[in-house]
Design a protein around this motif. Structure first.
Motif, PDB file in Angstrom:
ATOM      1  N   LYS A 184      10.423   5.224  -7.713  1.00  0.00           N
ATOM      2  CA  LYS A 184      11.623   4.955  -6.921  1.00  0.00           C
ATOM      3  C   LYS A 184      11.355   5.131  -5.428  1.00  0.00           C
ATOM      4  N   ASP A 185      10.720   6.235  -5.124  1.00  0.00           N
ATOM      5  CA  ASP A 185      10.569   6.533  -3.703  1.00  0.00           C
ATOM      6  C   ASP A 185       9.217   7.189  -3.427  1.00  0.00           C
ATOM      7  N   PRO A 186       8.143   6.450  -3.685  1.00  0.00           N
ATOM      8  CA  PRO A 186       6.825   7.079  -3.559  1.00  0.00           C
ATOM      9  C   PRO A 186       6.449   7.259  -2.093  1.00  0.00           C
ATOM     10  N   ASN A 187       5.655   8.290  -1.867  1.00  0.00           N
ATOM     11  CA  ASN A 187       5.256   8.562  -0.490  1.00  0.00           C
ATOM     12  C   ASN A 187       3.899   9.256  -0.462  1.00  0.00           C
ATOM     13  N   SER A 188       2.996   8.683   0.335  1.00  0.00           N
ATOM     14  CA  SER A 188       1.690   9.321   0.502  1.00  0.00           C
ATOM     15  C   SER A 188       0.971   8.657   1.660  1.00  0.00           C
ATOM     16  N   GLU A 189      -0.171   9.192   2.000  1.00  0.00           N
ATOM     17  CA  GLU A 189      -0.974   8.621   3.096  1.00  0.00           C
ATOM     18  C   GLU A 189      -1.330   7.170   2.823  1.00  0.00           C
ATOM     19  N   ILE A 190      -1.714   6.909   1.567  1.00  0.00           N
ATOM     20  CA  ILE A 190      -2.137   5.541   1.230  1.00  0.00           C
ATOM     21  C   ILE A 190      -0.954   4.573   1.344  1.00  0.00           C
ATOM     22  N   ILE A 191       0.192   5.022   0.845  1.00  0.00           N
ATOM     23  CA  ILE A 191       1.372   4.161   0.902  1.00  0.00           C
ATOM     24  C   ILE A 191       1.771   3.905   2.350  1.00  0.00           C
ATOM     25  N   LYS A 192       1.619   4.952   3.155  1.00  0.00           N
ATOM     26  CA  LYS A 192       1.953   4.793   4.567  1.00  0.00           C
ATOM     27  C   LYS A 192       1.040   3.755   5.218  1.00  0.00           C
ATOM     28  N   GLU A 193      -0.248   3.821   4.865  1.00  0.00           N
ATOM     29  CA  GLU A 193      -1.189   2.843   5.418  1.00  0.00           C
ATOM     30  C   GLU A 193      -0.788   1.419   5.007  1.00  0.00           C
ATOM     31  N   ALA A 194      -0.388   1.277   3.766  1.00  0.00           N
ATOM     32  CA  ALA A 194       0.032  -0.040   3.284  1.00  0.00           C
ATOM     33  C   ALA A 194       1.258  -0.517   4.047  1.00  0.00           C
ATOM     34  N   LYS A 195       2.169   0.416   4.243  1.00  0.00           N
ATOM     35  CA  LYS A 195       3.374   0.046   4.987  1.00  0.00           C
ATOM     36  C   LYS A 195       3.023  -0.355   6.405  1.00  0.00           C
ATOM     37  N   ASP A 196       2.111   0.419   7.021  1.00  0.00           N
ATOM     38  CA  ASP A 196       1.705   0.115   8.393  1.00  0.00           C
ATOM     39  C   ASP A 196       1.059  -1.255   8.502  1.00  0.00           C
ATOM     40  N   LEU A 197       0.451  -1.690   7.377  1.00  0.00           N
ATOM     41  CA  LEU A 197      -0.179  -3.016   7.382  1.00  0.00           C
ATOM     42  C   LEU A 197       0.823  -4.115   7.043  1.00  0.00           C
ATOM     43  N   ASN A 198       2.106  -3.712   6.961  1.00  0.00           N
ATOM     44  CA  ASN A 198       3.177  -4.664   6.633  1.00  0.00           C
ATOM     45  C   ASN A 198       3.026  -5.321   5.276  1.00  0.00           C
ATOM     46  N   ILE A 199       2.533  -4.557   4.326  1.00  0.00           N
ATOM     47  CA  ILE A 199       2.445  -5.091   2.970  1.00  0.00           C
ATOM     48  C   ILE A 199       3.834  -5.042   2.345  1.00  0.00           C
ATOM     49  N   ASN A 200       4.172  -6.129   1.657  1.00  0.00           N
ATOM     50  CA  ASN A 200       5.469  -6.223   0.989  1.00  0.00           C
ATOM     51  C   ASN A 200       5.499  -5.305  -0.225  1.00  0.00           C
ATOM     52  N   ILE A 201       6.284  -4.257  -0.149  1.00  0.00           N
ATOM     53  CA  ILE A 201       6.331  -3.278  -1.242  1.00  0.00           C
ATOM     54  C   ILE A 201       7.726  -3.249  -1.847  1.00  0.00           C
ATOM     55  N   LYS A 244      -5.118  -7.249   1.899  1.00  0.00           N
ATOM     56  CA  LYS A 244      -4.514  -7.449   3.215  1.00  0.00           C
ATOM     57  C   LYS A 244      -5.583  -7.506   4.300  1.00  0.00           C
ATOM     58  N   LYS A 245      -6.554  -6.585   4.188  1.00  0.00           N
ATOM     59  CA  LYS A 245      -7.622  -6.539   5.199  1.00  0.00           C
ATOM     60  C   LYS A 245      -8.420  -7.833   5.230  1.00  0.00           C
ATOM     61  N   ASN A 246      -8.426  -8.552   4.099  1.00  0.00           N
ATOM     62  CA  ASN A 246      -9.158  -9.810   4.047  1.00  0.00           C
ATOM     63  C   ASN A 246      -8.244 -11.019   4.213  1.00  0.00           C
ATOM     64  N   GLY A 247      -7.097 -10.763   4.798  1.00  0.00           N
ATOM     65  CA  GLY A 247      -6.225 -11.865   5.182  1.00  0.00           C
ATOM     66  C   GLY A 247      -5.369 -12.432   4.074  1.00  0.00           C
ATOM     67  N   ILE A 248      -5.203 -11.692   3.018  1.00  0.00           N
ATOM     68  CA  ILE A 248      -4.379 -12.186   1.917  1.00  0.00           C
ATOM     69  C   ILE A 248      -3.166 -11.280   1.769  1.00  0.00           C
ATOM     70  N   ASP A 249      -2.000 -11.889   1.590  1.00  0.00           N
ATOM     71  CA  ASP A 249      -0.768 -11.106   1.510  1.00  0.00           C
ATOM     72  C   ASP A 249      -0.403 -10.775   0.073  1.00  0.00           C
ATOM     73  N   PRO A 250      -0.559  -9.533  -0.333  1.00  0.00           N
ATOM     74  CA  PRO A 250      -0.148  -9.174  -1.689  1.00  0.00           C
ATOM     75  C   PRO A 250       1.298  -8.710  -1.710  1.00  0.00           C
ATOM     76  N   ILE A 251       1.902  -8.734  -2.874  1.00  0.00           N
ATOM     77  CA  ILE A 251       3.195  -8.080  -3.077  1.00  0.00           C
ATOM     78  C   ILE A 251       2.938  -6.911  -4.017  1.00  0.00           C
ATOM     79  N   VAL A 252       3.415  -5.724  -3.645  1.00  0.00           N
ATOM     80  CA  VAL A 252       3.230  -4.560  -4.493  1.00  0.00           C
ATOM     81  C   VAL A 252       4.537  -4.259  -5.222  1.00  0.00           C
ATOM     82  N   LEU A 253       4.450  -4.161  -6.560  1.00  0.00           N
ATOM     83  CA  LEU A 253       5.597  -3.700  -7.333  1.00  0.00           C
ATOM     84  C   LEU A 253       5.270  -2.297  -7.816  1.00  0.00           C
ATOM     85  N   ASP A 254       6.057  -1.337  -7.363  1.00  0.00           N
ATOM     86  CA  ASP A 254       5.810   0.052  -7.752  1.00  0.00           C
ATOM     87  C   ASP A 254       6.938   0.495  -8.659  1.00  0.00           C
ATOM     88  N   THR A 255       6.571   1.039  -9.816  1.00  0.00           N
ATOM     89  CA  THR A 255       7.607   1.459 -10.769  1.00  0.00           C
ATOM     90  C   THR A 255       8.356   2.685 -10.260  1.00  0.00           C
TER      91      THR A 255
END
Lengths: 998, 88
Positions: free
Chosen positions: A356-373, A343-354
């Motif tokens: 159900k409801d993961p939560n952490s600092e890293i995930i929050k950062e990804a969400k803040d970057l509008n990554i499709n999760i 994402k930081k390099n201008g590419i839009d990834p899609i994240v598939l997470d097995t």
């Protein structure tokens, strides 16, 4: 040529230095600091090879030692190097590499038909498919399998490269320069410990190079650089990059292979290609890190599917994006780090997470970057043949058993993360009893057998803070015990993002009606269905499953496949993984070249070459040499167009008629001194030695305790308590050890010293009816008449100013002498003998003539004293004392040894007096008897008798003493010869031994 | 590769030594009657213990002394090394 997948900036490569290289004949460009893999991906090349069994297209899966299948054949400086991982091969100008395992080429591979013939290649196919018809194995199956299998072709040329070995000792060996390696090395170095820090990659720092962390007030990478440069400046630290510690052996001996020149177009002069280090470490810190685990889903071997950590490494170290439409498939937070980098390099990834409801600092950062999760999502199968072009994804139920809402989405790569597997290979090799850690679903080291400690993620510690803390502590503690110094450093503060727990899910179920191949072991083409089959067929032990399916074998050693394989077996068996256990990890962890293992011990250097002081004279006089143990001896001296046969006949004849001289420097010589020397000889030899007068030599035979002849030779009494023993060339070292054994352990009360003096003396045997004339001229002042120097006599003389020992002993059966001088005077003596002997027609003779002379005299040598014969067999029973005891005597009364038809040496002459009998031929009664034809014995030595001008052989045959005069056959199935022969006395020439006494 | 402490030279790597078999074997005395059985036992019969074993090694590329090494054949642990003249 543009690099479509290279970012404009970023990475640790040197963008100022462009490098051209060829892959499969096509030219590409990369940068200094690239690996072959990163440069190929930058150029959009993902198809690098074909898989082992099914020849499926394969690309890159990892970014380093974790790579299971991007194996190429290198051509470097006109040398072929097979089995090279593209992810480890650094780029250099002019590099040439090609794909393996495909024909005619990687794009169109005929072997790929195996993919459709899959039912012929189930688990254990080696044992099933090619069994019938039997005759097909050699002619059809094996050649085809040989061509199809393997990871490249070795060169059949001599390798011009140099390889070296090095022995090293250290206080602490640290394997891996990630955070744990650096911290422990730093703490230990500060305490003054002698350290070797080994890193298998070209860059130091391990995970610090790719992770977003802060240590103190620096980025992880800056901190690593600082520590490395400080360590480099310390004299007690050796730091090696491109160095893989691949084996952990007994008593803390580890072996490391250092790739010194593989990253260069060619090795510099005097610089080896690779160096093998044998390191004896007082303590070992294993900081080998961890390898990301794959997730298992349909067609998960398609090029474009790779570990998410590898994708991140290509981005952060090489500035290369593995795809422009990435899919990240993860069961833990690591996948998010990769997604964030995209994402930081201008590419839009899609994240598939097995999850159900993961939560952490890293995930929050990804969400803040509008990554499709997408949570509770999985990849069902990758689509595309030579490269991923889309994926079927689906929602997965909470119990992970059912999938629904399958849809196809476009993507050009799938980055997978199934959590991390500690690299415990070295710890396991050391004998550590590993244990299964439920929390991380992996084995970690537990109970040490040797002096090793595993730290960091290799020990299942996945947070940087904890890693640094324990590593500084351990480095300090271990070194302090060795150096008794403490110079404690404070642990820096760490800023890192906290992760949430991973999901234990690892294998995506198949949708109804689909039969996608889901690979576990990418290198060996082992899919889920293969393991299932193996278990259905009754294989239970994980070691058996491994061998039957090839799971975790070969150069990959299960780095990425091991745990998923165990998971599957434990799922099917309804056991937990620790009950299933893991297979044995064996060295080498990663492939080592044969060159590195052999080192310098190659060709002429594989053993020392010993030359006599007269060697250069022999060379100048057209000697043709032969290896005699480690010695080079003249076999014959070539005159004109003579061949071996003609030359040796001429030389031997000249000894019988005139006089010859032979270099006998190579004979083993042992100096024996002490008041009990005679007693020692009396116990060692079979004959009596107590009454040998000073100035006399005696022939002796020594046995092993089992009665077998060990060696023979003459020993001379030089003075009251001083003897000079000779041994055969081959047995010299064994005889010395033998004497030392008895003197030190069995009869320590004997006051005797023995020492090898082989190299102190140069020897020349002067043999033939005219030898006395030569000797007299060499020593004009001495009385060398038959009375003055009788057979087996000894005297000392002065040979034109040089001290000499003269022995009247004979191997040739002629009147003969052996003259010894100090080695430095050897050549002087030799030239004098030739010069003075000239008027008596003296000729030098080599080992071939020497053999001829001794064979027709019936003198035994190594081919008769072959470790299977007793004195009687060699007609040496006359030398066996009945009165005294000696080594091996008790064995001689064994039933077999005193059997009336015991084997004995005889002479063998072909009835036609023409056909030479090959050595090793059988002697049989009836040449046409049914096989196996009962053999009486074998021909031990053959020659062309110069006395009678016909072939003559020695043989050791059953009841030899009663065989004289019999007509038998010599059979040589090897040479396809049947030769009618007559058995004669082994003393073919001068049976009464008159010449030596003349 | 084993690390063997030569009682004369100190710790050395295994490749300087040559193995010499069971150190507990005693050669029957010279000039004494020995039964066939006893002689065969001496020449051929060796124990192959899984565990502690007293064995002979010669420091062949060093001081050339024969030494005794007490070693665990399962773990390679070396408990002690002795000079030829010393009893275990």
């Amino acid at each position: 040529m543009s690099e479509k997948f290279r970012l404009n900036k970023g990475g640790l490569i040197n963008r100022n230095k462009k490098i051209s290289f060829k892959f499969n004949g096509k030219k590409y460009f990369g940068y200094e600091g690239d690996t072959l893999a990163s440069a190929l991906i930058a150029n959009g090349v993902h198809l690098v090879g074909r898989s082992f069994k099914y020849h499926r297209p394969r690309g890159f899966f990892g970014a380093g030692v974790d790579e299971p299948y991007a194996i190429v054949q290198m051509n470097r400086n006109n040398e072929v190097d097979p089995n090279v991982r593209a992810t480890e091969q650094e780029l250099f100008e002019g590099l040439e590499a090609k794909s393996v395992n495909c024909w005619p080429n990687v794009d169109f591979d005929i072997g790929a038909i195996n993919n459709f013939l899959g039912k012929f290649f189930p688990a254990g196919f080696y044992y099933k498919t090619f069994m019938w018809p039997k005759s097909f194995w050699y002619k059809v199956y094996e050649p085809i399998i040989r061509k199809a299998a393997g990871f490249g072709a070795a060169s059949i040329k001599h390798d011009k490269e140099k390889y070296e070995h090095k022995y090293e000792y250290c206080d602490l060996l640290i394997t891996g320069s990630g955070p744990s390696g650096l911290a422990s090395a730093y703490a230990a170095a500060k305490n003054g410990a002698k350290i070797i820090l080994a890193e298998d990659k070209s860059r130091f720092g391990g995970s610090l190079l790719t992770s977003e962390v802060t240590i103190g007030n620096q980025s992880g990478q800056e901190w690593a650089e600082k520590i490395i440069s400080e360590l480099k400046s310390m004299s007690n630290v050796v730091i090696k990059n491109r160095s893989q510690v691949f084996g952990y052996y007994d008593h803390n001996m580890l072996v490391m292979s250092e790739r010194i020149s593989d990253h260069l177009p060619k090795s510099e002069k005097y610089i080896p290609k690779q160096r093998l280090w044998y390191i004896r470490a007082k303590e070992v810190i294993i900081s080998s890190g961890s390898i990301e685990r794959p997730l298992v889903f349909g067609n998960n071997d398609t090029p474009g599917v790779m570990l998410s950590s590898a994708a991140k490494e290509y981005l952060k170290i090489y500035g290369v994006i593995v795809g422009k439409k990435p899919l990240v498939f993860t069961n833990n937070d690591s996948g998010y780090e990769t997604a964030i980098e995209f994402k930081k390099n201008g590419i839009d990834p899609i994240v598939l997470d097995t999850r159900k409801d993961p939560n952490s600092e890293i995930i929050k950062e990804a969400k803040d970057l509008n990554i499709n999760i997408k949570t509770s999502y999985v990849v069902v199968t990758a689509k595309g043949y030579k490269k991923v072009n889309s994926a079927d994804i689906a929602k997965i139920s909470d119990d992970k058993k059912n999938i629904s809402n399958i849809e196809n989405i476009k993507c050009d790569c799938i980055c997978v993360s199934g959590f991390w597997t500690p690299t415990i290979h070295l710890a396991s090799q050391s004998g550590n009893k590993t244990k299964f850690n439920e929390e991380i679903d992996a084995f970690i080291p537990s109970q040490s057998k040797q002096k090793e400690t595993t730290l960091g993620s290799a020990n299942g510690t996945f947070t940087l803070e904890e890693t640094l803390k324990t590593s500084f502590d351990k480095g300090n503690e271990l070194s302090k015990q060795i150096t008794n110094k403490e110079n404690k450093v404070s642990v820096p503060t760490v800023v890192e993002k906290k992760s949430s727990n991973h999901d234990k899910f690892w294998c995506v179920p198949l949708p109804k009606g689909k039969n996608y191949k889901r690979f576990l072991d990418f290198q060996n083409d082992v899919a889920v269905s293969d393991i299932q089959l193996a278990l259905r067929e009754g294989y239970r032990s994980i070691e058996h499953v491994k061998r039957y399916t090839t799971l975790g074998m070969a150069t990959d050693q299960g780095r990425t496949s091991n745990l998923n394989g165990l998971q599957l077996v434990s799922d099917i068996e309804n056991k937990v993984v620790p009950q299933v256990g893991h297979t044995t990890f064996r060295p080498p962890y990663s492939p080592v070249t044969i060159g590195a293992i052999v080192g310098r011990e190659i060709g002429k250097h594989s053993k020392p070459t010993r030359k006599s002081p007269m060697h250069f004279w022999h060379e100048k006089n057209n000697a043709v040499f032969v290896d005699a143990g480690v010695w080079l001896r003249p076999r014959y001296y070539k005159q004109g167009n003579e061949n071996l046969f003609e030359a040796s006949k001429r030389e031997a004849k000249n000894v019988r008629q005139n006089v010859g001289v032979c270099d006998v420097t190579t004979l083993g010589k042992i100096d024996i001194k002490g008041p009990d020397a005679a007693e020692l000889l009396n116990r060692v030899y079979t004959n009596a030695w107590l009454k040998l007068p000073v100035g006399k030599a005696r022939y002796g035979v020594m046995l092993r305790e089992d009665g077998i002849v060990m060696d023979d030779g003459t020993t001379t009494r030089i003075s009251e308590n001083h003897y000079h023993m000779t041994t055969t060339t081959a047995q010299a070292a064994n005889v010395l050890s033998h004497l030392e054994y008895y003197l030190q352990l069995v009869w320590p009360e004997l006051n005797v010293n023995v020492v090898s003096s082989t190299e102190q003396w140069a020897g020349a045997a002067i043999a033939g009816p005219k030898s006395r004339d030569v000797l007299q001229k060499l020593f004009p002042d001495l009385d060398v008449s038959n009375e003055g120097l009788p057979f087996m006599g000894y005297m000392e003389g002065n040979l034109f100013g040089v001290n000499a020992k003269i022995f009247r002993i004979s191997f040739s059966g002629e009147l003969a002498y052996e003259v010894n001088v100090e080695s430095d005077n050897g050549n002087f003596m030799w030239e004098k003998i030739i010069e003075i002997g000239n008027e008596f027609n003296i000729q030098p003779y080599g080992t071939e003539a020497l053999s001829t002379l001794r064979i027709e005299m019936g003198h035994v040598a190594g081919s008769e004293l072959d470790g299977r014969t007793i004195p009687y067999d060699n007609s040496l029973e006359g030398l066996v004392s009945k009165k005294k005891d000696f080594i091996g005597k008790r064995s001689l009364s064994k039933t077999a040894y005193i059997a009336p038809d015991r084997q004995k040496i005889v002479g063998v002459v072909p009835l036609d007096k023409k056909t030479s009998i090959p050595e090793g031929s059988y002697i049989v009664k009836d040449a046409k008897a049914k096989l196996p034809n009962p053999k009486l014995g074998h021909v031990s030595a053959s020659c062309w008798s110069v006395e009678y001008d016909n072939p003559f052989s020695l043989a050791i045959i059953k009841d030899g003493k009663n065989m004289i005069g019999q007509k038998l056959f010599a059979l040589s199935p090897l040479k396809n010869k049947t030769i009618p022969v007559e058995i004669v006395s082994s003393h073919y020439v001068d049976p009464k031994g008159e010449r030596v006494r003349s | 590769m084993l690390h063997i402490k030569c009682p004369h030279c100190g710790l050395r790597s295994q490749n300087e030594f040559s193995y010499g078999g069971d150190a507990a074997v005693k050669r029957p005395e010279l000039n004494k009657e020995v039964s066939d059985q006893d002689w065969d036992n001496f020449v051929y019969l060796r124990k192959s213990p899984a565990g502690k074993h007293l064995e002979l090694w010669q420091h062949i590329s060093g001081c050339r002394q024969w030494i005794k090494v007490e070693r665990d054949t399962l773990t390679h642990e070396i408990f002690k090394t002795l000079k030829a003249s010393e009893e275990a």
